[in-house]
Design a protein around this motif. Sequence first.
Motif, PDB file in Angstrom:
ATOM      1  N   MET A 277      42.855-103.725  49.405  1.00 16.88           N
ATOM      2  CA  MET A 277      43.079-103.679  47.981  1.00 16.88           C
ATOM      3  C   MET A 277      44.478-104.204  47.698  1.00 16.88           C
ATOM      4  N   SER A 278      44.518-105.257  46.936  1.00 16.43           N
ATOM      5  CA  SER A 278      45.774-105.936  46.659  1.00 16.43           C
ATOM      6  C   SER A 278      45.841-106.286  45.176  1.00 16.43           C
ATOM      7  N   GLU A 279      46.970-106.850  44.782  1.00 19.24           N
ATOM      8  CA  GLU A 279      47.131-107.261  43.389  1.00 19.24           C
ATOM      9  C   GLU A 279      46.129-108.357  43.032  1.00 19.24           C
ATOM     10  N   SER A 280      45.864-109.271  43.960  1.00 19.32           N
ATOM     11  CA  SER A 280      44.896-110.338  43.679  1.00 19.32           C
ATOM     12  C   SER A 280      43.491-109.767  43.508  1.00 19.32           C
ATOM     13  N   MET A 281      43.130-108.744  44.290  1.00 19.76           N
ATOM     14  CA  MET A 281      41.829-108.089  44.143  1.00 19.76           C
ATOM     15  C   MET A 281      41.748-107.375  42.796  1.00 19.76           C
ATOM     16  N   ALA A 282      42.829-106.725  42.387  1.00 23.21           N
ATOM     17  CA  ALA A 282      42.860-106.055  41.082  1.00 23.21           C
ATOM     18  C   ALA A 282      42.646-107.064  39.961  1.00 23.21           C
ATOM     19  N   LYS A 283      43.278-108.229  40.052  1.00 24.77           N
ATOM     20  CA  LYS A 283      43.115-109.266  39.024  1.00 24.77           C
ATOM     21  C   LYS A 283      41.690-109.793  38.993  1.00 24.77           C
ATOM     22  N   LYS A 284      41.070-109.966  40.162  1.00 28.56           N
ATOM     23  CA  LYS A 284      39.685-110.454  40.212  1.00 28.56           C
ATOM     24  C   LYS A 284      38.727-109.454  39.576  1.00 28.56           C
ATOM     25  N   PHE A 285      38.888-108.158  39.903  1.00 28.46           N
ATOM     26  CA  PHE A 285      38.044-107.135  39.288  1.00 28.46           C
ATOM     27  C   PHE A 285      38.290-107.054  37.784  1.00 28.46           C
ATOM     28  N   GLY A 286      39.550-107.118  37.387  1.00 26.12           N
ATOM     29  CA  GLY A 286      39.884-107.054  35.969  1.00 26.12           C
ATOM     30  C   GLY A 286      39.267-108.197  35.186  1.00 26.12           C
ATOM     31  N   ASP A 287      39.335-109.408  35.733  1.00 24.18           N
ATOM     32  CA  ASP A 287      38.755-110.562  35.055  1.00 24.18           C
ATOM     33  C   ASP A 287      37.234-110.527  35.073  1.00 24.18           C
ATOM     34  N   LEU A 288      36.635-109.864  36.053  1.00 19.91           N
ATOM     35  CA  LEU A 288      35.182-109.686  36.075  1.00 19.91           C
ATOM     36  C   LEU A 288      34.745-108.769  34.930  1.00 19.91           C
ATOM     37  N   LEU A 289      35.512-107.710  34.692  1.00 21.81           N
ATOM     38  CA  LEU A 289      35.158-106.730  33.670  1.00 21.81           C
ATOM     39  C   LEU A 289      35.540-107.172  32.263  1.00 21.81           C
ATOM     40  N   GLY A 290      36.601-107.914  32.133  1.00 23.71           N
ATOM     41  CA  GLY A 290      37.108-108.340  30.835  1.00 23.71           C
ATOM     42  C   GLY A 290      38.348-109.193  31.037  1.00 23.71           C
ATOM     43  N   LYS A 291      39.444-108.800  30.401  1.00 27.42           N
ATOM     44  CA  LYS A 291      40.723-109.490  30.545  1.00 27.42           C
ATOM     45  C   LYS A 291      41.683-108.563  31.272  1.00 27.42           C
ATOM     46  N   PHE A 292      42.096-108.942  32.480  1.00 23.02           N
ATOM     47  CA  PHE A 292      43.011-108.126  33.282  1.00 23.02           C
ATOM     48  C   PHE A 292      44.345-107.985  32.562  1.00 23.02           C
ATOM     49  N   LEU A 293      44.869-106.746  32.489  1.00 20.36           N
ATOM     50  CA  LEU A 293      46.162-106.492  31.870  1.00 20.36           C
ATOM     51  C   LEU A 293      47.188-105.989  32.880  1.00 20.36           C
ATOM     52  N   ASP A 294      46.818-104.971  33.681  1.00 22.89           N
ATOM     53  CA  ASP A 294      47.783-104.339  34.571  1.00 22.89           C
ATOM     54  C   ASP A 294      47.033-103.528  35.621  1.00 22.89           C
ATOM     55  N   TYR A 295      47.736-103.151  36.684  1.00 28.87           N
ATOM     56  CA  TYR A 295      47.151-102.237  37.665  1.00 28.87           C
ATOM     57  C   TYR A 295      48.216-101.265  38.124  1.00 28.87           C
ATOM     58  N   ASP A 296      47.780-100.137  38.682  1.00 30.91           N
ATOM     59  CA  ASP A 296      48.689 -99.084  39.118  1.00 30.91           C
ATOM     60  C   ASP A 296      49.107 -99.366  40.553  1.00 30.91           C
ATOM     61  N   ALA A 297      50.336 -99.823  40.731  1.00 32.93           N
ATOM     62  CA  ALA A 297      50.847-100.140  42.064  1.00 32.93           C
ATOM     63  C   ALA A 297      51.499 -98.933  42.726  1.00 32.93           C
ATOM     64  N   SER A 298      51.487 -97.784  42.069  1.00 35.16           N
ATOM     65  CA  SER A 298      52.170 -96.602  42.608  1.00 35.16           C
ATOM     66  C   SER A 298      51.330 -95.829  43.622  1.00 35.16           C
ATOM     67  N   ILE A 299      50.075 -96.222  43.824  1.00 34.04           N
ATOM     68  CA  ILE A 299      49.230 -95.522  44.795  1.00 34.04           C
ATOM     69  C   ILE A 299      49.760 -95.826  46.191  1.00 34.04           C
ATOM     70  N   PRO A 300      50.156 -94.798  46.957  1.00 35.32           N
ATOM     71  CA  PRO A 300      50.688 -95.055  48.297  1.00 35.32           C
ATOM     72  C   PRO A 300      49.639 -95.682  49.210  1.00 35.32           C
ATOM     73  N   PHE A 301      50.068 -96.577  50.052  1.00 41.40           N
ATOM     74  CA  PHE A 301      49.200 -97.252  51.012  1.00 41.40           C
ATOM     75  C   PHE A 301      48.003 -97.896  50.306  1.00 41.40           C
ATOM     76  N   LEU A 302      48.305 -98.741  49.328  1.00 48.35           N
ATOM     77  CA  LEU A 302      47.273 -99.358  48.503  1.00 48.35           C
ATOM     78  C   LEU A 302      46.235-100.090  49.347  1.00 48.35           C
ATOM     79  N   SER A 303      46.637-100.631  50.485  1.00 50.69           N
ATOM     80  CA  SER A 303      45.678-101.364  51.313  1.00 50.69           C
ATOM     81  C   SER A 303      44.646-100.436  51.954  1.00 50.69           C
ATOM     82  N   GLN A 304      44.906 -99.114  52.021  1.00 51.47           N
ATOM     83  CA  GLN A 304      43.976 -98.173  52.632  1.00 51.47           C
ATOM     84  C   GLN A 304      43.360 -97.223  51.602  1.00 51.47           C
TER      85      GLN A 304
END
Length: 85
Positions: free
Chosen positions: A1-28
């Motif tokens: 799970m990365s910023e690029s994955m967040a943007k892809k999901f956001g654009d699939l659902l609508g218009k990507f605005l932002d994602y929460d990068a504060s989740i520790p160990f975002l890749s896991q």
Amino acid sequence: MSESMAKKFGDLLGKFLDYDASIPFLSQATHMCIRVRLDVTAPLKRKKQIKMGEAVSIFAHFKYEKLSLFCFICGKLGHGESYPF
């Protein structure tokens, strides 16, 4: 799970605005919080199949927060299940 994955999901659902990068160990992480501008006249997506290589595919399930009245039958906002069809 990365910023690029967040943007892809956001654009699939609508218009990507932002994602929460504060989740520790975002890749896991098992979930990702993203903010999306939705077209409220279209049905909401519930899941998306993602291919992970040639033989493996998984489903990403979407959960929504802060929605107005939502119909679980047709997937649209603005009326409940008792709405006459």
